[in-house]
Scaffold this active site. Sequence first.
Site, PDB file in Angstrom:
ATOM      1  N   VAL A   1      47.915 112.315 -78.379  1.00 34.85           N
ATOM      2  CA  VAL A   1      48.845 111.746 -77.404  1.00 34.85           C
ATOM      3  C   VAL A   1      49.687 110.599 -77.957  1.00 34.85           C
ATOM      4  O   VAL A   1      50.455 109.982 -77.217  1.00 34.85           O
ATOM      5  CB  VAL A   1      48.113 111.312 -76.115  1.00 34.85           C
ATOM      6  CG1 VAL A   1      47.716 112.529 -75.300  1.00 34.85           C
ATOM      7  CG2 VAL A   1      46.907 110.438 -76.411  1.00 34.85           C
TER       8      VAL A   1
ATOM      9  N   SER B   1      41.473  97.419 -69.551  1.00 36.74           N
ATOM     10  CA  SER B   1      40.228  96.737 -69.905  1.00 36.74           C
ATOM     11  C   SER B   1      40.300  95.311 -69.367  1.00 36.74           C
ATOM     12  O   SER B   1      41.391  94.732 -69.268  1.00 36.74           O
ATOM     13  CB  SER B   1      40.061  96.691 -71.426  1.00 36.74           C
ATOM     14  OG  SER B   1      39.020  95.806 -71.797  1.00 36.74           O
TER      15      SER B   1
ATOM     16  N   TYR C   1      43.810  94.951 -79.590  1.00 32.28           N
ATOM     17  CA  TYR C   1      43.217  95.579 -78.407  1.00 32.28           C
ATOM     18  C   TYR C   1      43.645  94.838 -77.148  1.00 32.28           C
ATOM     19  O   TYR C   1      44.085  95.454 -76.172  1.00 32.28           O
ATOM     20  CB  TYR C   1      41.695  95.582 -78.532  1.00 32.28           C
ATOM     21  CG  TYR C   1      41.001  96.362 -77.430  1.00 32.28           C
ATOM     22  CD1 TYR C   1      40.896  97.750 -77.498  1.00 32.28           C
ATOM     23  CD2 TYR C   1      40.456  95.706 -76.324  1.00 32.28           C
ATOM     24  CE1 TYR C   1      40.263  98.472 -76.492  1.00 32.28           C
ATOM     25  CE2 TYR C   1      39.823  96.425 -75.317  1.00 32.28           C
ATOM     26  CZ  TYR C   1      39.739  97.806 -75.409  1.00 32.28           C
ATOM     27  OH  TYR C   1      39.121  98.506 -74.407  1.00 32.28           O
TER      28      TYR C   1
ATOM     29  N   ASN D   1      42.841 108.155 -70.322  1.00 27.41           N
ATOM     30  CA  ASN D   1      41.613 107.480 -70.736  1.00 27.41           C
ATOM     31  C   ASN D   1      41.505 107.521 -72.260  1.00 27.41           C
ATOM     32  O   ASN D   1      40.694 108.241 -72.820  1.00 27.41           O
ATOM     33  CB  ASN D   1      40.402 108.169 -70.105  1.00 27.41           C
ATOM     34  CG  ASN D   1      39.104 107.442 -70.402  1.00 27.41           C
ATOM     35  OD1 ASN D   1      38.722 106.544 -69.683  1.00 27.41           O
ATOM     36  ND2 ASN D   1      38.422 107.813 -71.479  1.00 27.41           N
TER      37      ASN D   1
END
Length: 265
Positions: free
Chosen positions: A70, A149, A161, A96
Amino acid sequence: MRLAEKIAIVVGAGQTPGETIGNGRATATLFAREGAKVMLVDRRIDSARETEKMIADEGPAETLSYEADVTSEDDCRGLAKACSDHFGRIDILHNNVGIGSRDAGVTDLAEDAWSRIVDTNLKSMFLTCKHVIPVMREQREGCITNISSIASIASIPLMAYKVSKAGVNAFTQQIALSEARHGIRANAILPGLMNTPMAIEAWVQATGTPREDIIAGRDKQVPLGRKQGTGWDVAHAALFLASDEAKFITGVLLPVDGGQTLKVG
């Protein structure tokens, strides 16, 4: 049967090998249990097919495994077309995907690691939405759920992240606002500490610490019950947001974290 006759794409429907169930596999399984027809997307087709077999073992369910990277626009264009061609519509897009390997602080983070993390965690959601939203616009309805998150709103030492997940939050809110006139909802789930293979196995491999010690240390950080969540906790939140029970909910950033973000500030 809260998703009866709904068509769902679950991106990241496979999982990292491990002793527990991951968020994507749990969500795909729960969607199928609740009556959805599910397209299982993963870059590792064997892992998607493992999820498909687990669903089939529970009983009759219509699923389709699909291999896609993706971070590739061609692959995202292809998965939207494949789902629309096979099932006739797309009601739910559940994104996800997320990685954090080789992340670090700003002065220690390699450029290629930054690019890989940001592309996987954020660019992928842009590309899937870019090609699924036109189908939803034609239908005048649809639901998008992006997995972010609590790292996006809390302090952590991992630069790429955190930034990528903060981007997921902003992207989700922008989609929610811009697509509301087309009847499309968009929300994000912010998992906290989860006992999933991707989370636990990554720390075991990176540190060499025994698995049980890592789990115990993470459990202590969670206010609610002093225990991490599981993939099923994320899946149940996703089920609610995808269901008609949440038809007036859009632009929400929903922590699923046992109260951990209550410590922020």
